[in-house]
Design an enzyme around this catalytic site. Structure first.
Site, mmCIF file in Angstrom:
data_model
loop_
_atom_site.group_PDB
_atom_site.id
_atom_site.type_symbol
_atom_site.label_atom_id
_atom_site.label_comp_id
_atom_site.label_asym_id
_atom_site.label_seq_id
_atom_site.Cartn_x
_atom_site.Cartn_y
_atom_site.Cartn_z
ATOM 1 N N HIS A 250 -10.135 37.240 48.014
ATOM 2 C CA HIS A 250 -9.301 37.954 47.695
ATOM 3 C C HIS A 250 -10.368 37.994 46.213
ATOM 4 O O HIS A 250 -11.619 37.284 45.907
ATOM 5 C CB HIS A 250 -8.222 36.620 46.814
ATOM 6 C CG HIS A 250 -7.112 38.116 46.186
ATOM 7 N ND1 HIS A 250 -7.331 38.252 44.833
ATOM 8 C CD2 HIS A 250 -6.140 39.171 47.276
ATOM 9 C CE1 HIS A 250 -6.151 39.414 45.290
ATOM 10 N NE2 HIS A 250 -5.276 39.212 46.322
ATOM 11 N N GLU A 354 -14.723 50.285 47.507
ATOM 12 C CA GLU A 354 -13.888 51.582 47.740
ATOM 13 C C GLU A 354 -14.453 52.199 46.367
ATOM 14 O O GLU A 354 -12.832 52.499 45.594
ATOM 15 C CB GLU A 354 -12.535 51.044 47.705
ATOM 16 C CG GLU A 354 -12.436 50.497 48.495
ATOM 17 C CD GLU A 354 -11.045 49.819 49.220
ATOM 18 O OE1 GLU A 354 -9.620 49.955 48.326
ATOM 19 O OE2 GLU A 354 -10.400 49.777 50.587
ATOM 20 N N GLU A 441 -13.246 45.870 55.080
ATOM 21 C CA GLU A 441 -12.331 45.466 54.018
ATOM 22 C C GLU A 441 -11.750 45.607 55.360
ATOM 23 O O GLU A 441 -11.527 47.520 55.631
ATOM 24 C CB GLU A 441 -12.048 45.453 53.182
ATOM 25 C CG GLU A 441 -11.317 45.386 52.223
ATOM 26 C CD GLU A 441 -10.145 45.626 51.013
ATOM 27 O OE1 GLU A 441 -11.196 45.498 49.478
ATOM 28 O OE2 GLU A 441 -10.013 45.954 50.345
ATOM 29 N N ALA A 447 -1.496 49.138 52.182
ATOM 30 C CA ALA A 447 -2.652 49.636 51.107
ATOM 31 C C ALA A 447 -2.186 49.181 50.350
ATOM 32 O O ALA A 447 -3.237 49.042 50.258
ATOM 33 C CB ALA A 447 -3.087 50.928 51.631
ATOM 34 N N TRP A 475 -9.230 41.558 54.443
ATOM 35 C CA TRP A 475 -8.579 40.683 53.220
ATOM 36 C C TRP A 475 -6.988 40.094 53.454
ATOM 37 O O TRP A 475 -6.645 40.645 54.307
ATOM 38 C CB TRP A 475 -8.256 41.974 52.461
ATOM 39 C CG TRP A 475 -7.985 42.214 51.077
ATOM 40 C CD1 TRP A 475 -6.627 42.201 50.535
ATOM 41 C CD2 TRP A 475 -8.715 41.903 50.157
ATOM 42 N NE1 TRP A 475 -6.920 42.099 49.678
ATOM 43 C CE2 TRP A 475 -7.569 42.093 48.914
ATOM 44 C CE3 TRP A 475 -9.812 42.236 49.471
ATOM 45 C CZ2 TRP A 475 -8.398 41.357 47.460
ATOM 46 C CZ3 TRP A 475 -10.674 41.556 48.510
ATOM 47 C CH2 TRP A 475 -9.661 41.567 47.527
HETATM 48 C C1 DCB Z 1 -7.804 47.293 48.429
HETATM 49 C C2 DCB Z 1 -9.162 46.719 47.179
HETATM 50 C C3 DCB Z 1 -8.533 45.566 47.192
HETATM 51 C C4 DCB Z 1 -7.575 45.611 47.063
HETATM 52 C C5 DCB Z 1 -6.881 45.810 48.700
HETATM 53 C C6 DCB Z 1 -5.416 46.294 49.076
HETATM 54 O O1 DCB Z 1 -7.256 48.835 48.169
HETATM 55 F F1 DCB Z 1 -10.147 46.566 47.640
HETATM 56 O O2 DCB Z 1 -8.978 45.099 45.938
HETATM 57 O O3 DCB Z 1 -6.050 44.639 47.056
HETATM 58 O O4 DCB Z 1 -7.163 47.082 49.324
HETATM 59 O O5 DCB Z 1 -4.610 47.467 48.540
HETATM 60 C C7 DCB Z 1 -5.773 44.346 46.081
HETATM 61 C C8 DCB Z 1 -5.168 42.753 46.372
HETATM 62 C C9 DCB Z 1 -3.733 42.439 45.134
HETATM 63 C C10 DCB Z 1 -4.519 42.805 44.012
HETATM 64 C C11 DCB Z 1 -4.840 44.190 43.843
HETATM 65 C C12 DCB Z 1 -5.202 44.538 42.410
HETATM 66 O O6 DCB Z 1 -4.227 42.586 47.766
HETATM 67 O O7 DCB Z 1 -3.231 41.274 44.770
HETATM 68 O O8 DCB Z 1 -3.068 42.947 42.821
HETATM 69 O O9 DCB Z 1 -6.301 44.566 44.790
HETATM 70 O O10 DCB Z 1 -6.527 43.569 42.455
HETATM 71 C C13 DCB Z 1 -6.948 50.105 48.303
HETATM 72 C C14 DCB Z 1 -7.299 50.178 49.737
HETATM 73 C C15 DCB Z 1 -7.065 51.445 50.362
HETATM 74 C C16 DCB Z 1 -5.896 52.386 48.917
HETATM 75 C C17 DCB Z 1 -5.424 51.622 48.548
HETATM 76 C C18 DCB Z 1 -6.087 50.453 47.712
HETATM 77 N N1 DCB Z 1 -5.363 53.351 50.203
HETATM 78 N N2 DCB Z 1 -5.692 50.394 45.859
HETATM 79 O O11 DCB Z 1 -5.303 53.569 50.831
HETATM 80 O O12 DCB Z 1 -4.537 54.437 48.812
HETATM 81 O O13 DCB Z 1 -4.714 50.560 45.750
HETATM 82 O O14 DCB Z 1 -6.095 49.171 46.035
#
Ligand code: DCB
Length: 515
Positions: A250, A354, A441, A447, A475
Site C-alpha cells: 500500500h 496511474e 497493480e 476500483a 494491491w
Molecule cells: C488505484 C491506485 C491505488 C488505489 C487503488 C484502489 O486507484 F493506484 O493507489 O489505492 O487503485 O483505488 C487506494 C487505496 C486506499 C487509498 C486510496 C488513495 O486502496 O486505501 O485511500 O488509494 O490513496 C484507482 C484505480 C482505478 C480507478 C480509480 C482509482 N478507476 N482511484 O478505474 O476508476 O481513483 O484511486
C-alpha cells in the site's frame, strides 16, 4: 480423436522442451526411473518444482494437488470457486464423480493423498479401460497382491484395473499399501501412465501447443537473472519466458511496516517472486517528505532483494493525475535510483503509476516517458514499466503510438469488481500490436479498493493472465479495513503468517502465486 490430438500436441511441446532441459531440477538426476515423468509433467505445466530449483521427488502430494493435476490434464484450467486454491478443481472432480462426498473432506484437501484414492482418481479422470481379461485379472491380483484383503471393496477392482494396465505395481514385498501416501515421483508416473492408457471423455479445454505452458518458468532472481523483453514476453537471462507474481505494498508513507524483510519474506514463502514498493508522490508522499519517503522506498527494495525477489520501484502518481506535473522531481529521482541500483538485476522501474484526469497518451504520458526513460538508460538497461491515461487502462492508445525504447512494458491496471472482459480484450489488442503488458497493480475489489470481494471475476482474470504468461502484482499488502487488503486487521508484520492471517482477498491471491 480429440484425445489423440491433444496428446500429439502435448508430445510435440514435450519434445521441444525436453531437448533444452537436461537438468531441470537440482534433485532429479537424469536416468532415474522417475526422471522422464517428472520432467514431462513440469514441461506441460501440470506440476511445478519449488522456488529453490528442487522438485522433491520423495515428498508427499496432497489430495488437492493430485486431483488438480489430474483435472488439468483432462479439462484444462478451472477457476477456483471457494476459498481454497484448488476448490474449483475439487468441485469439478466431485461433480464428475471422481470421488464421493465421504472420501475427501475440504479439511483434508492439504493432507497427503492415500494410494487407494489416487488409484480411484486416475481411474475415473482418465477413463481407464476395463479390458476383456479383467475377470481373470481380478482373480490373479486378488491372490498375488499380498495385502489385498486390506483394500476396501470400493477400491479393490480399481486397484486391479490399475495393475492390469501397468499404471502401478506393488512395493518390493508385493504389497499395495492402500492407506500409505504417494511420493511426488510416484504421482507423476501414475498420472503420465494413466494419461497414456486412458480415454478421457470430458476434455473441455485442450492445452494450446503454440503457447508456452502457464508459468513456464518461475523462481527468484538467482534462478532467472537479468530480465528483458522479447516480443511481448518478459524473459529471463536465458531468453525463457518468466512470470512474476507477488504483492504491491500500500502507500509506504502509511503502511511501510509491511515492507520489512520478514513481511516480504512471508509472501515469498507463499510463492511470490515479485514485490512492488508503491512510493506515492502526492498524498504526503515523495513530494511532501522527500527524504523519509525515498529512504522507505529504498529500504523496501533492499528487503525484496534480500529475499531473492524481483522488485518494482513505483513512482505512484494518483491524485496528481498528469505525470508532467512533477516531471522535474521524477527526473531527479530516477537519475539517483537508477545509479543506485545500476548493477542490481532485481529492480524494475515503474515511472508513473496511474495517469488520470484530462490528459492524453500522446500529449502527456508519452512525452513524460521520453524524458524519463533516457535518464534511467544512462545507468541501467532494467525493464521499465509505463502507465497510461484513465488509471493505466488506455493501453490501446499506447499500442497505437508506442515508445521506441527496448525493455519497455506498458502497465495495465484492473480491479475485478469494476473492469471486465472489455479490458481483457484491450490487452489482447495491445499485444497483437506488439505492446508488452505487465499488470503492476490489480485488486479483487472494486476500483476504489473496497467492495466485493469479486473472486469469480478475479479467477477469470487469473486464467486469462496465466494463459498469456502475463506477470502481476496485487494491491495491496496491508491490514487496512478495505477488501483489497490482503491481511486481517492487526496482523503483525514481523510474524510468520498462516492462512488465518490472510483476508478473503489475501487467501485467494496468495493461492495464485504458484498457480
Ligand atoms: C488505484 C491506485 C491505488 C488505489 C487503488 C484502489 O486507484 F493506484 O493507489 O489505492 O487503485 O483505488 C487506494 C487505496 C486506499 C487509498 C486510496 C488513495 O486502496 O486505501 O485511500 O488509494 O490513496 C484507482 C484505480 C482505478 C480507478 C480509480 C482509482 N478507476 N482511484 O478505474 O476508476 O481513483 O484511486
Amino acid at each position: 480423436m480429440k484425445k489423440s490430438l491433444r496428446f500429439t500436441a502435448a508430445l510435440a511441446v514435450l519434445c521441444m522442451v525436453l531437448v533444452c532441459s537436461a537438468f531441470k531440477f537440482s534433485d532429479v538426476a537424469p536416468g532415474q526411473w522417475y526422471t522422464e515423468n517428472i520432467e514431462s509433467m513440469a514441461d506441460l505445466g501440470l506440476l511445478n518444482g519449488y522456488e529453490d530449483g528442487t522438485f522433491r521427488p520423495e515428498g508427499t502430494i496432497t489430495y488437492a494437488e493430485f486431483v488438480s493435476v489430474a483435472a488439468r490434464c483432462v479439462a484444462g484450467s478451472v477457476p477456483p470457486s471457494g476459498t481454497h486454491w484448488a476448490s474449483g478443481y475439487m468441485k469439478r472432480a466431485y461433480e464428475s464423480g471422481w470421488y464421493d462426498y465421504d472420501e475427501i473432506y475440504e479439511a483434508d484437501f492439504d493432507k497427503p493423498i492415500t494410494r487407494q484414492m489416487a488409484v480411484k482418481i486416475v481411474d475415473l479422470a482418465f477413463n481407464i479401460p476395463q479390458n476383456e481379461q479383467e475377470d481373470n485379472a481380478y482373480y490373479k491380483y486378488m491372490t498375488s497382491i499380498k495385502d489385498f484383503n486390506e483394500i476396501p471393496g470400493r477400491y479393490g477392482y480399481l486397484v486391479v484395473r490399475a495393475y492390469n494396465n501397468g499404471i502401478l505395481t506393488g512395493d518390493e514385498n508385493g504389497n499395495f499399501n492402500p492407506m500409505s501416501n504417494l511420493t511426488r515421483a510416484e504421482a507423476c508416473a501414475i498420472i503420465m501412465r494413466a494419461n497414456g492408457k486412458g480415454s478421457a471423455v470430458n476434455v473441455t479445454a485442450a492445452p494450446n501447443p503454440t503457447e508456452p505452458p502457464a508459468q513456464a518458468i518461475s523462481g527468484g532472481v538467482s534462478q532467472n537473472g537479468r530480465l528483458s523483453v522479447s516480443g511481448v514476453q518478459l524473459v529471463n537471462q536465458n531468453g525463457e519466458p518468466v512470470v512474476l507474481r507477488g504483492m504491491s505494498s500500500h502507500g509506504i508513507q502509511w503502511y511501510g511496516n509491511f515492507t520489512s524483510y520478514n513481511a516480504i519474506k512471508n509472501t515469498a514463502d507463499f510463492g511470490a517472486n515479485l514485490f512492488r514498493a508503491a512510493m506515492y508522490t502526492a498524498e504526503n508522499g515523495y513530494i511532501d517528505q522527500r527524504e523519509s519517503v525515498k529512504n522507505a522506498a529504498y529500504a523496501a527494495v533492499d528487503n525484496a532483494v534480500a529475499n531473492d525477489m524481483y522488485v518494482i520501484l513505483d513512482w505512484h502518481i494518483l491524485s496528481d493525475g498528469d505525470p508532467l506535473r512533477y516531471a522535474d522531481e521524477a527526473a531527479e529521482f530516477f537519475a539517483e535510483a537508477s545509479a543506485k541500483y545500476a548493477g542490481v538485476p532485481n529492480v524494475i522501474f515503474e515511472i508513473c503509476n496511474e495517469p488520470n484526469g484530462n490528459i492524453t497518451w500522446s500529449g502527456n504520458v508519452k512525452p513524460y516517458a521520453e524524458r524519463i526513460i533516457p535518464i534511467i538508460r544512462q545507468n541501467s538497461d532494467a525493464v521499465i514499466l509505463v502507465g497510461s491515461p484513465t488509471w493505466s487502462q488506455d493501453i490501446d492508445k499506447a499500442a497505437d503510438d508506442p515508445l521506441s525504447f527496448s525493455n519497455i512494458m506498458y502497465t495495465c491496471h484492473f480491479y475485478a469488481g469494476t473492469h471486465g472482459s472489455w479490458l481483457r480484450d484491450r490487452i489482447d489488442y495491445a499485444r497483437s500490436k506488439g505492446a508488452p503488458i505487465f499488470i503492476s497493480e490489480w485488486g479483487t475489489s472494486a476500483a476504489d479498493g473496497s467492495g466485493g470481494v469479486f473472486l469469480g471475476e478475479s479467477a477469470e482474470w487469473m486464467s486469462f493472465l496465466a494463459e498469456r504468461n502475463i506477470s502481476w502484482a496485487n494491491w495491496s499488502l496491508c491490514d487496512k479495513n478495505e477488501t483489497s487488503a490482503a491481511l486481517q486487521g492487526g496482523t503483525a508484520p514481523e510474524a510468520v503468517w498462516t492462512e488465518a492471517d490472510l483476508s478473503e482477498s489475501g487467501r485467494f491471491v496468495f493461492g495464485e502465486f504458484r498457480r
